[in-house]
Design a protein around this motif. Structure first.
Motif, PDB file in Angstrom:
ATOM      1  N   GLU A 147       6.462  -2.398  -1.926  1.00 10.77           N
ATOM      2  CA  GLU A 147       5.173  -3.087  -1.858  1.00 10.77           C
ATOM      3  C   GLU A 147       4.467  -2.796  -0.539  1.00 10.77           C
ATOM      4  OE1 GLU A 147       6.262  -7.133  -2.505  1.00 10.77           O
ATOM      5  OE2 GLU A 147       6.323  -6.951  -4.702  1.00 10.77           O
ATOM      6  N   ARG A 148       5.231  -2.783   0.564  1.00  8.98           N
ATOM      7  CA  ARG A 148       4.629  -2.476   1.868  1.00  8.98           C
ATOM      8  C   ARG A 148       4.128  -1.034   1.895  1.00  8.98           C
ATOM      9  NH1 ARG A 148       8.830  -5.954   3.938  1.00  8.98           N
ATOM     10  NH2 ARG A 148      10.255  -4.190   4.097  1.00  8.98           N
ATOM     11  N   LEU A 149       4.897  -0.124   1.282  1.00 10.78           N
ATOM     12  CA  LEU A 149       4.481   1.276   1.229  1.00 10.78           C
ATOM     13  C   LEU A 149       3.200   1.419   0.413  1.00 10.78           C
ATOM     14  CD1 LEU A 149       4.984   4.269   1.802  1.00 10.78           C
ATOM     15  CD2 LEU A 149       6.436   4.334  -0.248  1.00 10.78           C
ATOM     16  N   ARG A 150       3.135   0.755  -0.714  1.00  9.68           N
ATOM     17  CA  ARG A 150       1.932   0.811  -1.552  1.00  9.68           C
ATOM     18  C   ARG A 150       0.740   0.210  -0.830  1.00  9.68           C
ATOM     19  NH1 ARG A 150       4.652  -1.116  -7.309  1.00  9.68           N
ATOM     20  NH2 ARG A 150       5.498   0.936  -7.925  1.00  9.68           N
ATOM     21  N   ASP A 151       0.987  -0.878  -0.106  1.00  7.08           N
ATOM     22  CA  ASP A 151      -0.096  -1.513   0.637  1.00  7.08           C
ATOM     23  C   ASP A 151      -0.610  -0.580   1.731  1.00  7.08           C
ATOM     24  OD1 ASP A 151      -1.617  -4.059   1.229  1.00  7.08           O
ATOM     25  OD2 ASP A 151      -0.676  -3.726   3.173  1.00  7.08           O
ATOM     26  N   LYS A 152       0.307   0.119   2.406  1.00  5.14           N
ATOM     27  CA  LYS A 152      -0.088   1.071   3.431  1.00  5.14           C
ATOM     28  C   LYS A 152      -0.870   2.223   2.830  1.00  5.14           C
ATOM     29  CE  LYS A 152       1.779   4.262   6.884  1.00  5.14           C
ATOM     30  NZ  LYS A 152       3.006   4.862   7.471  1.00  5.14           N
ATOM     31  N   GLU A 153      -0.381   2.757   1.708  1.00  3.72           N
ATOM     32  CA  GLU A 153      -1.056   3.879   1.066  1.00  3.72           C
ATOM     33  C   GLU A 153      -2.449   3.497   0.579  1.00  3.72           C
ATOM     34  OE1 GLU A 153       1.735   4.988  -1.937  1.00  3.72           O
ATOM     35  OE2 GLU A 153       2.815   6.375  -0.626  1.00  3.72           O
ATOM     36  N   ALA A 154      -2.615   2.225   0.184  1.00  6.22           N
ATOM     37  CA  ALA A 154      -3.919   1.766  -0.290  1.00  6.22           C
ATOM     38  C   ALA A 154      -4.942   1.714   0.826  1.00  6.22           C
ATOM     39  CB  ALA A 154      -3.792   0.389  -0.943  1.00  6.22           C
ATOM     40  N   ARG A 155      -4.464   1.684   2.071  1.00  6.20           N
ATOM     41  CA  ARG A 155      -5.366   1.572   3.220  1.00  6.20           C
ATOM     42  C   ARG A 155      -5.315   2.803   4.125  1.00  6.20           C
ATOM     43  NH1 ARG A 155      -3.802  -3.182   1.490  1.00  6.20           N
ATOM     44  NH2 ARG A 155      -5.200  -4.979   1.633  1.00  6.20           N
ATOM     45  N   GLU A 156      -4.665   3.848   3.684  1.00  5.97           N
ATOM     46  CA  GLU A 156      -4.526   5.053   4.501  1.00  5.97           C
ATOM     47  C   GLU A 156      -5.111   6.255   3.778  1.00  5.97           C
ATOM     48  OE1 GLU A 156      -0.864   6.230   7.030  1.00  5.97           O
ATOM     49  OE2 GLU A 156      -0.636   7.331   5.144  1.00  5.97           O
ATOM     50  N   ASP A 157      -5.907   7.030   4.499  1.00  5.30           N
ATOM     51  CA  ASP A 157      -6.452   8.260   3.940  1.00  5.30           C
ATOM     52  C   ASP A 157      -5.328   9.281   3.800  1.00  5.30           C
ATOM     53  OD1 ASP A 157      -8.587  10.183   3.222  1.00  5.30           O
ATOM     54  OD2 ASP A 157      -8.026  11.116   5.111  1.00  5.30           O
ATOM     55  N   ALA A 158      -5.150   9.808   2.612  1.00  7.79           N
ATOM     56  CA  ALA A 158      -4.013  10.690   2.336  1.00  7.79           C
ATOM     57  C   ALA A 158      -4.069  11.980   3.138  1.00  7.79           C
ATOM     58  CB  ALA A 158      -3.955  11.013   0.839  1.00  7.79           C
ATOM     59  N   LEU A 159      -5.269  12.485   3.413  1.00  3.05           N
ATOM     60  CA  LEU A 159      -5.390  13.768   4.101  1.00  3.05           C
ATOM     61  C   LEU A 159      -5.190  13.637   5.607  1.00  3.05           C
ATOM     62  CD1 LEU A 159      -6.127  16.799   4.060  1.00  3.05           C
ATOM     63  CD2 LEU A 159      -8.519  16.114   4.329  1.00  3.05           C
ATOM     64  N   THR A 160      -5.916  12.748   6.255  1.00  2.38           N
ATOM     65  CA  THR A 160      -5.909  12.661   7.716  1.00  2.38           C
ATOM     66  C   THR A 160      -4.924  11.630   8.258  1.00  2.38           C
ATOM     67  OG1 THR A 160      -7.646  10.968   7.727  1.00  2.38           O
ATOM     68  CG2 THR A 160      -8.352  13.277   7.724  1.00  2.38           C
ATOM     69  N   LYS A 161      -4.396  10.767   7.390  1.00  2.29           N
ATOM     70  CA  LYS A 161      -3.507   9.673   7.779  1.00  2.29           C
ATOM     71  C   LYS A 161      -4.213   8.612   8.622  1.00  2.29           C
ATOM     72  CE  LYS A 161      -0.297  11.763   5.599  1.00  2.29           C
ATOM     73  NZ  LYS A 161       0.032  11.301   4.223  1.00  2.29           N
ATOM     74  N   LEU A 162      -5.534   8.689   8.681  1.00  2.00           N
ATOM     75  CA  LEU A 162      -6.309   7.644   9.338  1.00  2.00           C
ATOM     76  C   LEU A 162      -6.495   6.476   8.374  1.00  2.00           C
ATOM     77  CD1 LEU A 162      -9.220   9.682  10.995  1.00  2.00           C
ATOM     78  CD2 LEU A 162      -7.236   8.698  12.151  1.00  2.00           C
ATOM     79  N   PRO A 163      -6.855   5.302   8.876  1.00  2.00           N
ATOM     80  CA  PRO A 163      -7.262   4.233   7.971  1.00  2.00           C
ATOM     81  C   PRO A 163      -8.432   4.707   7.105  1.00  2.00           C
ATOM     82  CG  PRO A 163      -6.965   3.399  10.197  1.00  2.00           C
ATOM     83  CD  PRO A 163      -6.870   4.891  10.290  1.00  2.00           C
ATOM     84  N   ASN A 164      -8.479   4.233   5.869  1.00  2.00           N
ATOM     85  CA  ASN A 164      -9.559   4.646   4.972  1.00  2.00           C
ATOM     86  C   ASN A 164     -10.679   3.600   4.945  1.00  2.00           C
ATOM     87  OD1 ASN A 164      -8.526   2.548   3.432  1.00  2.00           O
ATOM     88  ND2 ASN A 164      -7.586   3.871   1.898  1.00  2.00           N
ATOM     89  N   ARG A 165     -11.618   3.787   4.032  1.00  2.00           N
ATOM     90  CA  ARG A 165     -12.775   2.889   3.977  1.00  2.00           C
ATOM     91  C   ARG A 165     -12.361   1.447   3.707  1.00  2.00           C
ATOM     92  NH1 ARG A 165     -18.214   3.824   0.407  1.00  2.00           N
ATOM     93  NH2 ARG A 165     -17.813   5.946   1.133  1.00  2.00           N
ATOM     94  N   ARG A 166     -11.391   1.275   2.828  1.00  2.00           N
ATOM     95  CA  ARG A 166     -10.932  -0.078   2.522  1.00  2.00           C
ATOM     96  C   ARG A 166     -10.372  -0.748   3.770  1.00  2.00           C
ATOM     97  NH1 ARG A 166      -6.204  -1.686  -1.904  1.00  2.00           N
ATOM     98  NH2 ARG A 166      -6.049  -3.882  -1.350  1.00  2.00           N
ATOM     99  N   ALA A 167      -9.562  -0.006   4.533  1.00  2.00           N
ATOM    100  CA  ALA A 167      -8.987  -0.562   5.762  1.00  2.00           C
ATOM    101  C   ALA A 167     -10.082  -0.896   6.768  1.00  2.00           C
ATOM    102  CB  ALA A 167      -7.992   0.431   6.353  1.00  2.00           C
ATOM    103  N   LEU A 168     -11.073  -0.017   6.875  1.00  2.00           N
ATOM    104  CA  LEU A 168     -12.183  -0.273   7.797  1.00  2.00           C
ATOM    105  C   LEU A 168     -12.944  -1.526   7.390  1.00  2.00           C
ATOM    106  CD1 LEU A 168     -14.108   0.631  10.119  1.00  2.00           C
ATOM    107  CD2 LEU A 168     -15.423   1.823   8.347  1.00  2.00           C
ATOM    108  N   ASN A 169     -13.183  -1.689   6.100  1.00  2.00           N
ATOM    109  CA  ASN A 169     -13.916  -2.859   5.626  1.00  2.00           C
ATOM    110  C   ASN A 169     -13.168  -4.159   5.915  1.00  2.00           C
ATOM    111  OD1 ASN A 169     -16.118  -1.435   4.678  1.00  2.00           O
ATOM    112  ND2 ASN A 169     -15.260  -1.161   2.629  1.00  2.00           N
ATOM    113  N   GLU A 170     -11.863  -4.069   6.079  1.00  2.00           N
ATOM    114  CA  GLU A 170     -11.075  -5.244   6.459  1.00  2.00           C
ATOM    115  C   GLU A 170     -11.045  -5.412   7.976  1.00  2.00           C
ATOM    116  OE1 GLU A 170      -7.288  -4.485   4.712  1.00  2.00           O
ATOM    117  OE2 GLU A 170      -7.936  -4.981   2.675  1.00  2.00           O
ATOM    118  N   HIS A 171     -11.017  -4.291   8.700  1.00  2.00           N
ATOM    119  CA  HIS A 171     -10.884  -4.340  10.155  1.00  2.00           C
ATOM    120  C   HIS A 171     -12.180  -4.758  10.845  1.00  2.00           C
ATOM    121  CE1 HIS A 171      -9.545  -3.093  14.195  1.00  2.00           C
ATOM    122  NE2 HIS A 171     -10.757  -2.579  14.328  1.00  2.00           N
TER     123      HIS A 171
END
Length: 268
Positions: A75-99
């Motif tokens: 579950e933690r891995l899925r949660d991380k993947e949901a908020r991480e850009d697969a290519l750059t490993k940076l936070p993605n748009r969803r993570a930014l919208n939360e941050h």
């Protein structure tokens, strides 16, 4: 599962062995998730299913205790993947919208402004067209590393979409945020090589300052930075533009067609 030997547990209550704080209250219909104690003192996440029994007129409980360590890790891995850009490993748009709303809340609490930088690469499409998507992906990964290396550890950089990135600077005054944006432009412009190919792009940056007393939303701050970025791009690219204050412009939601203006490959 708990590391006890048989002779160590005989005649000892389960609360003493596994639940030193007392057996958690559990409903017969709803499984309960909590931590249990192992023999070495470490904690083990478990799911408890309880069934109430009446034996010889006395109420008893039958407990099915399941180790959910693997489930929680997944579950933690899925949660991380949901908020991480697969290519750059940076936070993605969803993570930014939360941050971003959290950063704005900290700005209000500390009474120190934060700045939002919206970056769009100049010349990325030409690299993709000439060298192919594999080279374009390599370039995006390298740009992501440069951006992250150019900001403070407490700052935040995310991949917004395609060749667009957003940087959040907390506790920054206007002059410092503009100089940081210029530093990101310079870091982006440095040539890079992949095989025999020499790759070079630049970036246009829009900077929106969020002041602690402002009433605008995170979406509106992003929109101001986005508009300023377009002004920088239309002014010759590889430039920085400061967004107008929130009370001097009409803020509309970021248009859906914004992504169609660029090479938007989410998660590519």
């Amino acid at each position: 599962m708990f590391g006890w030997r048989r002779k160590e547990v005989l005649a000892r209550p389960i609360t003493q062995l596994m639940f030193p704080q007392g057996l958690p209250c559990s409903d017969d219909q709803v499984p309960l998730i909590c931590n249990a104690k192992r023999s070495d003192g470490s904690e083990l996440p478990v799911e408890i299913r309880n069934k109430t029994l009446v034996i010889d007129g006395k109420q008893r409980s039958s407990l099915f205790i399941h180790d959910i360590t693997d489930r929680q890790q997944l579950e933690r891995l899925r949660d991380k993947e949901a908020r991480e850009d697969a290519l750059t490993k940076l936070p993605n748009r969803r993570a930014l919208n939360e941050h971003l709303p959290q950063a704005m809340a900290r700005a209000r609490r500390s009474q120190k402004p934060c700045a939002v930088l919206f970056l769009d690469l100049d010349g990325f499409k030409a690299v993709n067209d000439r060298h192919g998507h594999a080279v374009g992906d390599y370039l995006l990964r390298e740009i992501a590393k440069r951006l992250k290396a150019s900001i403070r550890e407490t700052d935040y950089v995310a991949r917004w979409a395609g060749d667009e990135f957003v940087v959040v600077l907390e506790g920054m005054n206007p002059d410092a945020s503009q100089s940081t944006a210029q530093m990101l432009v310079e870091a982006t412009e440095k040539p890079m090589t992949m095989g025999e190919a020499i790759l070079q792009v630049s970036t246009s940056v829009g900077v929106a300052l969020y002041l602690p007393h402002a009433t605008e939303s995170a979406h509106e701050v992003l929109k101001r930075a986005d508009v300023a970025m377009y002004e920088a791009k239309h002014s010759g690219k590889a430039q920085v533009r400061i967004a107008k204050p929130a009370d001097t412009i009409s803020l509309n939601p970021i248009k859906d067609e914004h992504d169609s203006d660029h090479s938007y490959h989410p998660g590519r």
